[in-house]
Scaffold this motif. Sequence first.
Motif, PDB file in Angstrom:
ATOM      1  N   ALA A  21      -2.153 -11.739  -1.368  1.00 30.81           N
ATOM      2  CA  ALA A  21      -2.818 -12.614  -0.394  1.00 30.81           C
ATOM      3  C   ALA A  21      -2.600 -14.095  -0.696  1.00 30.81           C
ATOM      4  O   ALA A  21      -2.794 -14.935   0.179  1.00 30.81           O
ATOM      5  CB  ALA A  21      -4.310 -12.296  -0.361  1.00 30.81           C
ATOM      6  N   HIS A  79       0.824  -1.215   0.000  1.00 26.44           N
ATOM      7  CA  HIS A  79       0.000   0.000   0.000  1.00 26.44           C
ATOM      8  C   HIS A  79       0.856   1.262   0.000  1.00 26.44           C
ATOM      9  O   HIS A  79       0.410   2.322  -0.417  1.00 26.44           O
ATOM     10  CB  HIS A  79      -0.956  -0.004   1.206  1.00 26.44           C
ATOM     11  N   GLY A  97      -3.702  -6.830  -4.663  1.00 30.26           N
ATOM     12  CA  GLY A  97      -4.022  -7.283  -3.304  1.00 30.26           C
ATOM     13  C   GLY A  97      -4.283  -8.786  -3.263  1.00 30.26           C
ATOM     14  O   GLY A  97      -3.835  -9.488  -2.344  1.00 30.26           O
ATOM     15  N   GLU A 138      -5.479  -2.475  -8.259  1.00 35.54           N
ATOM     16  CA  GLU A 138      -5.262  -2.591  -6.808  1.00 35.54           C
ATOM     17  C   GLU A 138      -5.846  -3.895  -6.290  1.00 35.54           C
ATOM     18  O   GLU A 138      -5.228  -4.580  -5.465  1.00 35.54           O
ATOM     19  CB  GLU A 138      -5.930  -1.415  -6.078  1.00 35.54           C
ATOM     20  N   GLN A 175       2.144   2.029  -3.852  1.00 31.77           N
ATOM     21  CA  GLN A 175       1.210   2.450  -4.892  1.00 31.77           C
ATOM     22  C   GLN A 175       1.064   3.965  -4.965  1.00 31.77           C
ATOM     23  O   GLN A 175       0.620   4.488  -5.973  1.00 31.77           O
ATOM     24  CB  GLN A 175      -0.152   1.801  -4.657  1.00 31.77           C
TER      25      GLN A 175
END
Lengths: 178, 155
Positions: free
Chosen positions: A125, A103, A121, A117, A106
């Motif tokens: 994960a 984060h 993400g 995004e 970006q």
Amino acid sequence: MPIRMNPGSAPLPESELIGLAQAGDGDAFATVLRHHDPRMRTVAYRILVDRYRMAAVLHAAYVEAFARIGSFRAGGDFGSWLYRIVYNTCIEGLATPAPTPLHRTQGSMGKISTASEAVGGALVALRLDERVAVVLVDGEGFEREVAEQILGMSPATLDEHLRSARAALGQALRSGDS
Amino acid sequence: MSAPASPGGPDPFTQHVLRRLTIPAHEKRFWDDLQRALASVPGPRPDRTQERPLPGVAVPGDARDDARALVPLAMRQRGNLVIVALVVLALVVVLAAVRLLGAERSAGAGPSVTIPAATTPVGPARIVPGEARLGVAFTPQPGEIRSAGVAAFLA
């Protein structure tokens, strides 16, 4: 394909630039690297999902490639040769902690779409082996047998990783689009 | 939208998803830093196939010295020459020993072997080394085998 070393210079064939690099010409090598860099950035960023880590890994991989350019055989596929070095350096880079979390990276990437995004993400994960599996097969288009060899996975394990990674990425895009 | 449930090959939907990920460009200083780093690399590591041969060892196809070209490549190093000399010496010693042993046997001077009487129906036999052949020392006659078997059973 001929590559131009400088904006005003005559384009040189890649093989000739590689020959210059093998003689120790770093500028010629950097010219060849610039030509192949977009593909290397793509695979590195999809695996690492961190622009600073990507930059650090590519820097290290390119320096390593220059140090080993003497082992590159004339007439070989330089892109594939460089790709292997970049991929291996990425995998080694995954073993080290990320310099900056996703984060925070970006903010300096300019305008990032919500979908991007969400996909980033979702990739972060994923478990590392799932992420690398889906990047190699779906992102890079490797044959399954080749991906199994690269990853050292059985066909059943690769299937399992692909299934869960694809489901997670699909879910991420759906939530990013909504 | 189809569920990516069967991982038979590259999945078009997942390919599409991955393409939505924006790949960042390098920062401006990336190439400057890299070119500085490349300049500081001591030099590309030499290709091992292009290493110069050891002094005194001719490369295949070396015709500078026709006489040397007749000598096998493995024998052109001093270390290999010593090994070859030792092997030749050992062969000479073995050949001399074999020849000496053969001369003694042909002269009949070797030790004889006495076979105990119980093993032959015709009494002790002397077998001179070099003359022993299977089937020559004892040729059973019809009835001998059976009678020998009965005698062994009765004993």
